[in-house]
Design a protein around this motif. Structure first.
Motif, mmCIF file in Angstrom:
data_model
loop_
_atom_site.group_PDB
_atom_site.id
_atom_site.type_symbol
_atom_site.label_atom_id
_atom_site.label_comp_id
_atom_site.label_asym_id
_atom_site.label_seq_id
_atom_site.Cartn_x
_atom_site.Cartn_y
_atom_site.Cartn_z
ATOM 1 N N PHE A 1 0.745 -1.061 0.391
ATOM 2 C CA PHE A 1 0.223 0.134 -0.061
ATOM 3 C C PHE A 1 0.797 1.147 -0.306
ATOM 4 O O PHE A 1 1.983 1.195 0.145
ATOM 5 C CB PHE A 1 -0.699 0.016 1.578
ATOM 6 N N ASP B 1 -1.738 5.738 2.827
ATOM 7 C CA ASP B 1 -2.278 4.687 2.734
ATOM 8 C C ASP B 1 -2.398 4.623 4.488
ATOM 9 O O ASP B 1 -1.341 4.597 4.684
ATOM 10 C CB ASP B 1 -2.785 3.727 1.997
ATOM 11 N N MET C 1 -7.668 4.209 3.039
ATOM 12 C CA MET C 1 -7.258 4.437 1.583
ATOM 13 C C MET C 1 -7.750 5.737 1.347
ATOM 14 O O MET C 1 -8.818 6.046 0.735
ATOM 15 C CB MET C 1 -6.836 3.093 0.702
ATOM 16 N N ARG D 1 -5.161 -3.100 -5.255
ATOM 17 C CA ARG D 1 -3.960 -3.758 -4.085
ATOM 18 C C ARG D 1 -4.906 -4.609 -3.219
ATOM 19 O O ARG D 1 -3.612 -5.177 -2.960
ATOM 20 C CB ARG D 1 -4.464 -1.594 -3.467
#
Length: 712
Positions: free
Chosen positions: A616, A620, A634, A645
């Protein structure tokens, strides 16, 4: 263990797993028998050797292998696994001298009949084990060490005590040089005996420290012996003795100094010294015999003890150089004999010292009477100042009590209540008041007041003083205005409150200073310390507020997530930007913990946290939500990117190889649930709830998959 030993010159190669190859070979063609694992034949310039022996049968509950000493460093292997190490082997199989301690090598229960391997390196004159090698119970070994050490501890302590007493007697006698020489000899022999006590390593596990103590004591003995003889010999013999003790003093300084600088090994200084010491003892024998023949009883007693200790030291040299079969030479008895001789002499000198002291007392009594009159005058002058000091000491004690109560409080608010209650007692007999700063009203509020009914302050000061009016309402020549300041971690220096105190007036009894300076210094010191305590309490409160990191994985914890999530949902609604939440959970983690243990589970959670951080973005937020469940917040991410992701994370975990203590933990998978706003008709405040429902659906659908919340 005095039979069944074999040796092999050189050093074993090691497998990729760090297992010595020689411990895995079953053949005996390259191993040679030896009676005892020390100094095998044909050494030449070799510095590495291996020994092995079959452990005998025995019914042990906690077995250990006791080795009296090793030349110089050693590793011990059982079943190809290293179970003990003393010293450090470099890549070439070499190392440096680490000391001559005794060794206790723990053995596993049921080791009988197994071969035990010893890997040794030594560039010293000896190579191998030295002294006793025995298998015994751990508790029996400790008891034996204690029994063997008591004698040395007593005799060394007695010798050191004699050294101290000799120095004291030297202060009251003309021949102080004799007592200094006796003290040097006693101290050297005491240190030598003390360093040889095996109990030392159980108290301070520093072998080189004790070896240096022993070396210094051992190298000092001939210096002290020669100085003693030099004090008692006629001038015709003094030159020889003087040369001997100066030579040994230079050797002591050079050997220890070069060893500490790492230029030579401490072990290599012993053989040369033993040879020089033996020669010196022989050279000193003739003049010592002459002194014993014509000297006093004191001289004869000391020289007899010196002769006994010298013989024991020579015998100890013979054992050290394998000229005599090994046994523990009772060097401590030689030190004890010398110490007893010194005690007898010291008692005789003590009687003479007492006579001198009685004469000195008569002179002192006369001097005391003369000084008593002067002291009485000084006492009268100091009485006034003592009263003030008494008050100051009382106030300091009260201040310490206040500081203790403040430090034990639960926080700034509770400490403030304690301060309000305790300030009047600290400031009395000074009249005054305490105001607390009210930032909201921009004023000082009166919280407590203590006035002297007989003093000039009979009128009550104002209850509320605006900050802008402080100088007009509370400033005059009769009062002090002292602020209570502390450091706030977020806002810097803050004012907690203000003391308004009446300046003390001069009194004839000295209870209060006529200038008030000591009082002001005392109060300011107290307020400074109080401010420090409030600074600490404020800092602790801030640290508790900021304690948002998960201790195991290093990512943020749920407390931090709750605070940030509230802020991010508000920002998402205010600016109309996307907000995604991912909930991921390790599949079948409870079964995994039951199979491999919680320690292995912790390894998996740490590795999963690292994978989350790598997958990430920095923008995030990765948090541990609880147990094996993680949450990713996020901001500004839509469902398509969020799902990509999450899928990357699932694949990374599935392909990752997890190991613990060299063993594979098998495949690990995660299930992932996603919720996105505003693409889904849900409130942003419920994203975590619906992401958790999506995670539950991923679990129900077979695990190891990514599910996005869909309103059904």
């Amino acid at each position: 263990m005095d039979q069944g030993w074999e040796y092999r010159w050189g050093d074993s190669p090691f497998t990729a797993d760090g297992i010595p190859v020689w411990t895995q070979e079953t053949g005996a063609d390259r191993w040679s028998p030896i009676a005892f694992p020390s100094n095998p034949p044909g050494r030449g310039s070799r510095t590495n050797v291996w020994y092995r022996v079959i452990l005998p049968d025995g019914d042990w509950r906690d077995p250990v292998l006791y080795v009296f000493s090793v030349d110089l460093i050693v590793e011990v292997y059982l079943d190809g696994r290293k179970i003990y190490q003393f010293g450090h082997f470099d890549d070439a199989g070499k190392g440096r001298f680490e000391g001559w301690p005794w060794h206790m090598i723990p053995l596993p229960v049921g080791c009988s009949g197994k071969p035990l391997y010893f890997r040794l390196y030594s560039d010293y004159m000896d190579i191998g084990l030295w002294g006793q090698v025995r298998i015994m119970e751990r508790v029996d070994l400790f008891q034996e060490i204690l029994r063997n050490s008591i004698e040395r501890l007593i005799t060394s302590g007695f010798s050191i005590l004699i050294a101290f007493l000799s120095l004291i007697f030297g202060l009251f006698n003309r021949g102080r040089g004799n007592f200094i020489a006796i003290a040097l000899f006693s101290l050297a022999s005491g240190c030598l005996v003390l360093s040889g006590s095996q109990l030392n390593l159980l108290l301070i596990d520093r072998p080189l420290f004790w070896d240096y103590m022993g070396a210094i004591g051992y190298f000092t003995i001939p210096v002290a012996m020669a100085i003693l003889l030099e004090r008692w010999l006629k001038p015709a013999r003094v030159l020889l003795v003087s040369v001997i003790w100066r030579f040994h003093l230079l050797y002591l300084i050079g050997a220890v100094g070069l060893s500490l600088m790492g230029l030579v090994s401490l072990a290599d200084t012993y053989p040369l010294f033993d040879g020089c010491f033996a020669i010196s003892l022989t050279l000193l024998l003739i003049p010592a015999a002459q002194v014993a023949a014509r000297g006093s009883t004191d001289h004869k007693a000391i020289l007899t003890a010196y002769a006994v200790l010298s013989l024991l030291l020579l015998l100890d040299m013979a054992v050290a150089h394998n000229l005599v079969r090994w046994f523990q030479v009772p060097v401590a008895w030689g030190a004890l004999a010398f110490s007893l001789a010194i005690v007898i002499i010291s008692l005789r000198h003590y009687a003479r010292t007492q006579t001198a002291l009685r004469a000195m007392n008569v002179s002192l009594e006369h001097e005391v009477r003369k000084r008593t009159a002067a002291l009485a005058r000084l006492v009268r002058r100091e009485r006034q100042r003592a009263k003030m000091l008494g008050i100051e000491n009382q106030k300091r004690a009260e201040l310490e009590k206040i500081l203790s109560d403040l430090q034990n409080s639960g926080g700034v608010s509770e400490a403030n209540e304690i301060l309000i209650h305790c300030l009047p007692a600290l400031c009395r007999p000074l009249a005054g008041a305490y105001y607390q700063r009210d930032e909201r009203e921009g004023a000082y509020r009166l919280l407590d007041l203590w006035l002297d009914p007989s003093g000039p302050d009979r009128a009550q000061p104002p209850a509320l003083v605006p900050v802008t009016e402080v100088f007009r309402l509370l400033s005059d020549d009769n009062h002090w205005r002292l602020s209570v300041l502390y450091e706030d971690p977020r806002h810097g220096e803050r004012e907690l409150g203000m003391l308004w105190l009446r300046i003390p007036e001069a009194r004839g009894d000295g209870e209060l200073s006529d200038t008030g300076t000591p009082w002001r210094q005392l109060i300011e010191l107290g307020l400074e310390k109080i401010g420090l305590v409030f600074s600490q309490l404020s800092l602790h409160s801030e640290l508790r507020r900021l304690s948002y990191e998960d201790g195991l994985t290093g990512v943020k914890n749920r407390r931090f997530l709750d605070e940030v999530f509230e802020r991010e949902t508000a920002l998402a609604k205010r600016h109309g930007r996307s907000l995604s939440v991912i909930m991921c959970d390790v599949d079948l983690f409870k079964r995994f913990n039951d199979t491999y243990g919680h320690a292995a589970g912790d390894i998996v959670l740490k590795r999963l946290a690292a994978l989350l951080a790598s997958v990430f973005r920095q923008t995030d937020l990765v948090c541990r939500y609880g147990g094996e469940e993680f949450c990713v917040l996020m901001p500004g991410t839509q469902a398509k990117d969020c799902r990509q992701r999450a899928e990357d994370l699932r694949q990374r975990v599935e392909s990752e190889s997890f190991e613990y203590e060299g063993h594979s933990l098998g495949p690990i998978t995660v299930s992932v649930g996603i919720a996105v706003w505003p693409e889904m008709p849900i409130a942003p405040e419920t994203l975590i709830l619906f992401a958790d429902q999506a995670l539950y659906r991923a679990k129900q659908s077979g695990r190891n998959r990514v599910e996005i919340y869909i309103d059904r």
